[in-house]
Design an enzyme around this catalytic site. Structure first.
Site, short mmCIF file in Angstrom:
data_model
loop_
_atom_site.label_atom_id
_atom_site.label_comp_id
_atom_site.label_asym_id
_atom_site.label_seq_id
_atom_site.Cartn_x
_atom_site.Cartn_y
_atom_site.Cartn_z
N ASP A 74 1.45 -1.24 4.24
CA ASP A 74 2.48 -0.59 3.42
C ASP A 74 2.26 -1.26 2.14
O ASP A 74 2.40 -0.36 1.12
CB ASP A 74 3.76 -1.33 3.95
CG ASP A 74 4.82 -0.73 3.02
OD1 ASP A 74 5.15 0.30 3.03
OD2 ASP A 74 5.59 -1.79 2.48
N GLU A 80 0.29 3.11 8.72
CA GLU A 80 0.10 2.12 7.66
C GLU A 80 -0.69 0.82 8.20
O GLU A 80 -1.23 0.27 7.49
CB GLU A 80 1.76 1.72 7.35
CG GLU A 80 2.47 2.67 6.66
CD GLU A 80 3.88 2.16 6.16
OE1 GLU A 80 4.45 2.47 5.33
OE2 GLU A 80 4.35 1.51 7.15
#
Length: 235
Positions: free
Chosen positions: A61, A129
Site C-alpha cells: 500500500d 497490494e
C-alpha cells in the site's frame, strides 16, 4: 525412500505462482516465498499466526502510493499538491484496484477458505497490494515502479480515471520547460489522393522528432503530434 543428493523436491505451488507472476507482470520472481506469502490471506492461516499477507499488504500500500506520487509529480509539473493527491486517490480506489487485480488474474492463485465472509473482490484488491509489496522486496524500488506502472497502464485507461486535461501541447510545453529542453513544431501542407489537402506536423524536442500528426488544419495537426510525443514520453 529419500531423495538422492542431486534430486530436488518439486515445488508445484512455487512453479505455479512463478508462472502466474511472469504472465501477469512480465518478469520472473527471485524470492518465490515472498509471493507465496503475498497470496496467503489471513483466513487461510491459523488463528493468531502472522504467516499471512497482511504485512506485505501494508508495505505494498505504501509502495503503491510512492510509485504513483513519483509518476504524477513527474508527469504533471504544473499540478498543485491537492490536485496530485486527488489524482492518486482515484487510481488507488478500491474500484480501480479490484479492476486491475481481476484483469491480472490475481484471484486464481489465492487460497481462501469458502466460509470466509469477506467479499472475494475485496480480498483480491488487498492481495494485489501484497504482491506489489513482494515485488518491491524482491527486486527493488526502481524495477517495482516500472512493473507496477506498466500493470496499471495495461489494465485501466489512466487518462480517463484521472480525468486529465487533454491539452497535450500545453502539457508538453510545461514538461520541456521543466527539463530545460526546446520544443518546436514544423508543419507542411500535403496532398492526399488527387485533391485532398492536409497538414502534417512534426514536433521536435531538442531537434529530435518525437511525434507526428495529420489533420485538416495546422492547429489540429500540431495537437495530434503533441499527443503522440506525450505518449512516448509517458511510456
Amino acid at each position: 525412500m529419500g531423495l538422492w543428493p542431486f534430486q530436488r523436491k518439486k515445488d508445484v505451488l512455487g512453479d505455479r505462482i512463478k508462472k502466474a507472476i511472469r504472465a501477469s507482470f512480465g518478469f520472473t520472481p527471485k524470492k518465490i516465498d515472498l509471493y507465496k506469502l503475498a497470496l496467503c490471506h489471513k483466513s487461510h492461516s491459523k488463528k493468531g499466526a502472522v504467516k499471512n499477507n497482511e504485512r506485505l499488504e501494508f508495505l505494498g500500500d505504501a509502495v503503491l502510493d510512492l510509485v504513483l506520487a513519483d509518476f504524477l509529480y513527474e508527469r504533471y509539473p504544473s499540478k498543485k499538491e491537492g490536485e496530485l493527491t486527488k489524482m492518486r486517490a482515484r487510481i488507488v480506489s478500491r474500484e480501480c484496484l479490484i479492476s486491475i487485480a481481476e484483469k491480472l488474474s490475481v484471484g486464481k492463485e489465492i487460497p481462501v477458505r469458502k466460509q470466509f465472509d469477506l467479499p472475494r473482490e475485496t480480498i483480491i484488491g488487498n492481495t494485489l497490494e501484497a504482491i506489489i509489496g513482494a515485488i518491491y522486496y524482491d527486486i527493488g524500488y526502481k524495477r517495482c515502479m516500472q512493473i507496477t506502472l506498466q500493470a496499471i497502464r495495461n489494465n485501466i485507461d489512466m487518462d480517463k480515471v484521472l480525468e486529465v486535461n487533454s491539452d497535450y501541447k500545453s502539457m508538453l510545453q510545461e514538461w520541456t520547460q521543466k527539463k530545460k529542453k526546446r520544443v518546436e513544431y514544423r508543419c507542411e501542407e500535403v496532398t492526399i489522393g488527387e485533391d485532398e489537402k492536409k497538414f502534417e506536423a512534426t514536433v521536435f524536442i531538442d531537434e529530435e522528432p518525437f511525434g507526428n500528426g495529420r489533420a485538416g488544419s495546422k492547429k489540429n495537426a500540431e495537437k495530434r503530434a503533441a499527443k503522440q510525443a506525450w505518449s512516448k514520453l509517458s511510456m
